[in-house]
Design a protein around this motif. Structure first.
Motif, short mmCIF file in Angstrom:
data_model
loop_
_atom_site.label_atom_id
_atom_site.label_comp_id
_atom_site.label_asym_id
_atom_site.label_seq_id
_atom_site.Cartn_x
_atom_site.Cartn_y
_atom_site.Cartn_z
N ASN A 84 56.00 136.31 9.88
CA ASN A 84 57.23 135.55 10.06
C ASN A 84 57.09 134.18 9.40
N VAL A 85 58.08 133.82 8.62
CA VAL A 85 58.13 132.50 7.98
C VAL A 85 59.32 131.75 8.58
N ILE A 86 59.03 130.67 9.30
CA ILE A 86 60.07 129.90 9.98
C ILE A 86 60.54 128.77 9.08
N LEU A 87 61.85 128.77 8.78
CA LEU A 87 62.46 127.73 7.96
C LEU A 87 63.70 127.22 8.68
N TYR A 88 63.78 125.92 8.89
CA TYR A 88 64.96 125.35 9.54
C TYR A 88 65.77 124.46 8.61
N SER A 89 65.26 124.20 7.41
CA SER A 89 65.97 123.39 6.42
C SER A 89 65.58 123.85 5.03
N PRO A 90 66.35 123.48 3.99
CA PRO A 90 66.02 123.89 2.62
C PRO A 90 64.59 123.53 2.24
N ALA A 91 63.96 124.40 1.45
CA ALA A 91 62.55 124.21 1.10
C ALA A 91 62.23 124.98 -0.17
N ASN A 92 61.16 124.58 -0.80
CA ASN A 92 60.60 125.32 -1.93
C ASN A 92 59.36 126.04 -1.44
N ILE A 93 59.36 127.34 -1.53
CA ILE A 93 58.25 128.12 -0.98
C ILE A 93 57.75 129.11 -2.02
N ALA A 94 56.53 129.54 -1.81
CA ALA A 94 55.92 130.58 -2.64
C ALA A 94 55.34 131.63 -1.71
N LEU A 95 55.69 132.87 -1.95
CA LEU A 95 55.17 134.00 -1.17
C LEU A 95 54.09 134.68 -1.99
N VAL B 54 72.42 125.92 15.83
CA VAL B 54 72.87 125.93 14.44
C VAL B 54 71.90 125.12 13.60
N PHE B 55 71.29 125.78 12.61
CA PHE B 55 70.40 125.11 11.66
C PHE B 55 71.05 125.14 10.27
N LYS B 56 70.46 124.44 9.32
CA LYS B 56 71.01 124.38 7.98
C LYS B 56 70.95 125.73 7.29
N LEU B 57 70.02 126.57 7.69
CA LEU B 57 69.83 127.85 7.02
C LEU B 57 70.29 129.04 7.86
N GLY B 58 70.96 128.78 8.96
CA GLY B 58 71.43 129.88 9.79
C GLY B 58 71.48 129.51 11.26
N GLU B 59 71.73 130.52 12.08
CA GLU B 59 71.83 130.32 13.52
C GLU B 59 70.83 131.20 14.25
N SER B 60 70.49 130.74 15.44
CA SER B 60 69.61 131.51 16.31
C SER B 60 70.23 131.54 17.70
N LYS B 61 70.23 132.73 18.32
CA LYS B 61 70.88 132.88 19.61
C LYS B 61 69.90 133.23 20.72
N LEU C 203 62.02 117.84 -0.32
CA LEU C 203 62.02 119.17 0.28
C LEU C 203 60.59 119.63 0.55
N THR C 204 60.45 120.37 1.63
CA THR C 204 59.14 120.91 1.99
C THR C 204 58.71 121.95 0.97
N SER C 205 57.48 121.87 0.55
CA SER C 205 56.89 122.87 -0.34
C SER C 205 55.71 123.51 0.37
N ALA C 206 55.70 124.84 0.38
CA ALA C 206 54.64 125.54 1.11
C ALA C 206 54.38 126.88 0.46
#
Length: 351
Positions: free
Chosen positions: A100-111, A269-276, A80-83
């Motif tokens: 804006n934080v763009i995520l298209y698949s599961p990831a480990n992130i720190a804000l 359709v992405f793993k974390l949601g949809e965009s129209k 998994l991506t870590s950022a």
């Protein structure tokens, strides 16, 4: 006769006793015992071999599959991506900051939020993390003060769409300042655009996802206030969906009619949601370009008619005025004539 019979019977008895002794001695020989042990060992070995082979045939397949699944799961988690995403805030008087934080698949992130304050005192700064309007009660963020810089960090393991949203860090002392991270899936390029076509033609509507590849694409069209999925399989003579490239989708509409004048949506359709993305189709008839000229021609005709009517009215008014003037002149002449006759009669009387 009797003596010979008893002798032969005794001989037969001795022969039987000898054979019995020989059999008993053979049964107690070591070679026979070794053969029995070998048979027992072979039997145990066969049972053991059967057990092992049975285990190999039934159990390992299942265990290997489970092990492979666990390894794949661990590998997927480890891959998994870590950022770390950071926002810097310059003092409590700063305006709210957004990123804006763009995520298209599961990831480990720190804000991470970093507040720089020129204050030299050691006043306490309260830090709160919120998701949308909900306060997060979590110990997964850190807080410290170093050289007038306050830092807080919130870690997230993003696994599904429910974890997407707006995360806000709030620093509060006598004043309050905040920064917001918008966690969202990739947006469609040209999120809303317009396409113009004519009745009877064909048109191609296009949507793109430049940097990210969706799992799938879905097309919708407006039907009043609802959105209905476009099914090209049921209407192949009307709609054709082209997904030759994974990050591009095209909807071809054949034999356009005025009923096709509506809005269309492409959904990635992405793993974390949809965009129209929205495409508005405007359908024109071939008379449409002539409408401005027809409107101008109608205005000219109306203007000419108004001018003509005004001229007609002006002429009638002028003729009427001339008739009245002529009538007045005639009346005046008549009046003068009558006055002349009266004067001559008066003269004659005086004479």
């Amino acid at each position: 006769m009797r003596g010979s019979g008893s002798g032969s019977g005794a001989g037969s008895l001795r022969l039987l006793l000898s054979l019995a002794a020989l059999w008993l001695s053979d049964a107690n020989e070591p070679g026979t015992a070794m053969t029995t042990r070998d048979i027992n060992q072979q039997t145990r070995k066969s049972i053991s071999d059967y057990t092992v082979k049975g285990h190999d045939l039934s159990t390992p397949g299942s265990h290997l599959t489970t092990q492979d699944f666990n390894q794949q799961t661990e590998e997927n988690i480890s891959n998994l991506t870590s950022a770390v995403y950071s926002i810097s805030i310059n003092g409590f008087s700063s305006a709210p900051v957004e990123e804006n934080v763009i995520l298209y698949s599961p990831a480990n992130i720190a804000l991470s939020c970093n507040l720089t304050s020129p204050s030299t005192d050691s006043a306490t700064v309260n830090v709160t993390w919120k998701k949308d309007n909900e306060t997060l009660r979590s110990s997964s963020f850190t807080f410290n003060e170093t050289k007038h810089v306050w830092s807080t960090q919130y870690t997230l393991k993003i696994r599904d769409r429910n974890q997407m949203g707006n995360y806000t860090c709030v620093f509060k002392r006598d004043q309050e300042v905040k920064a917001t991270f918008h966690l969202q899936v990739p947006q469609i390029e040209g999120k809303e655009h317009h396409v113009v076509s004519y009745v009877g033609d064909s048109v191609v509507l296009v949507c793109k996802s430049i940097k990210y590849i969706p799992i799938s694409w879905i097309w919708y069209m407006s039907n009043g206030s609802d959105q209905v999925a476009v099914n090209d399989a049921l209407m192949p003579d009307k709609y054709i969906v082209d997904e030759k490239y994974a990050n591009i989708t095209k909807l071809k509409i054949l034999k356009i009619s005025e009923e096709d004048d509506r809005s269309y949506w492409c959904q990635a359709v992405f793993k974390l949601g949809e965009s129209k993305g929205k495409v508005s189709l405007k359908v024109l008839t071939y008379m449409t370009p002539l409408k401005p000229f027809l409107a101008i021609a109608a205005e000219v005709i109306i203007l000419v008619a108004i001018i003509f009517l005004y001229e007609m009215y002006s002429k009638k008014k002028q003729m009427h005025a001339e008739d009245e003037k002529e009538f007045e002149q005639i009346e005046q002449l008549k009046s003068e004539d009558s006055n002349g006759v009266e004067n001559s009669t008066t003269r004659h009387r005086k004479v």
